[in-house]
Scaffold this active site. Sequence first.
Site, mmCIF file in Angstrom:
data_model
loop_
_atom_site.group_PDB
_atom_site.id
_atom_site.type_symbol
_atom_site.label_atom_id
_atom_site.label_comp_id
_atom_site.label_asym_id
_atom_site.label_seq_id
_atom_site.Cartn_x
_atom_site.Cartn_y
_atom_site.Cartn_z
ATOM 1 C CB SER A 155 -0.971 0.087 1.335
ATOM 2 O OG SER A 155 -1.511 1.260 1.463
ATOM 3 C CE1 TYR B 270 -4.307 -2.292 5.210
ATOM 4 C CE2 TYR B 270 -3.240 -0.034 4.790
ATOM 5 C CZ TYR B 270 -3.915 -1.209 4.209
ATOM 6 O OH TYR B 270 -4.073 -1.351 3.046
#
Length: 268
Positions: free
Chosen positions: A142, A156
């Site tokens: 990401s 995350y």
Amino acid sequence: MDATAARGYALITGASSGIGAEFARQYAALGVPLILTARRVHRLQSLAAELASQVDVQVIAEDLEDPAAPARLQAEIQRRRLHVQILVNNAGYGVAGRYLTRDWAVHARFVQLMVTAPSELTWRLLPDLIQSGSGQIINVASFAALVPGADGQTLYAPAKAWLLAMSQSLSLEYADRGVHVCALCPGFTWSEFHDVTGTRAQMSRLPKWVWLSAEQVVRAGIEGVRRGQVLVIPGWRYRGLYQVLRHLPQAWLLRLMARSSRRVRSQG
């Protein structure tokens, strides 16, 4: 896709929706046979039926939150005598809320799925990829791996940064054995991700320019790993943003992330 890669299967985790399903569709269009895995078997079967006229599609339902799942998945692949030449570590989700608002069991399942499972699955399948002489690994990370972690998504960014660093190390270790490894680092992408985390309403308020399509993200990943890129950032806006942010002092970046997090919470 070269003829050698087309003979092996592409194993795609988290293939039941979103980016994972789009990987399946694009690889099928390239003539690459598929092994699809995820928890929701009915969705996998529906996708397999959609793509069966193009390539052979094997469905193996597994929940990679289970620590025993990677070994079971490898055993079933071997039982079916399938040869994996492309591995897409895509399965994942986010846990919304500050660190202490969730039980440790929730965080433990998250780390198992996002860090341990792709690491173990890569370890288990890497010998086959090396043997093929032209293996490929795409770790779906990401843009969050490239900036400081956000308030309210505690683990995350670290999990995605793990995938990025692992991709870099694997590339250094095995590029000379014919294995190309890349970390795919998209920004905001239209998928079910924000529905799962319960942040769809807040995310829908973001400007349209920040959003990428799953098709765009997957195309960049497939082309990038084929070219031997280790870091792939889809979208020219995100690539430009990365070039700017990487030169800013960490203290500035942390203040920017703090301001962004407060804005998102206030809109919730």
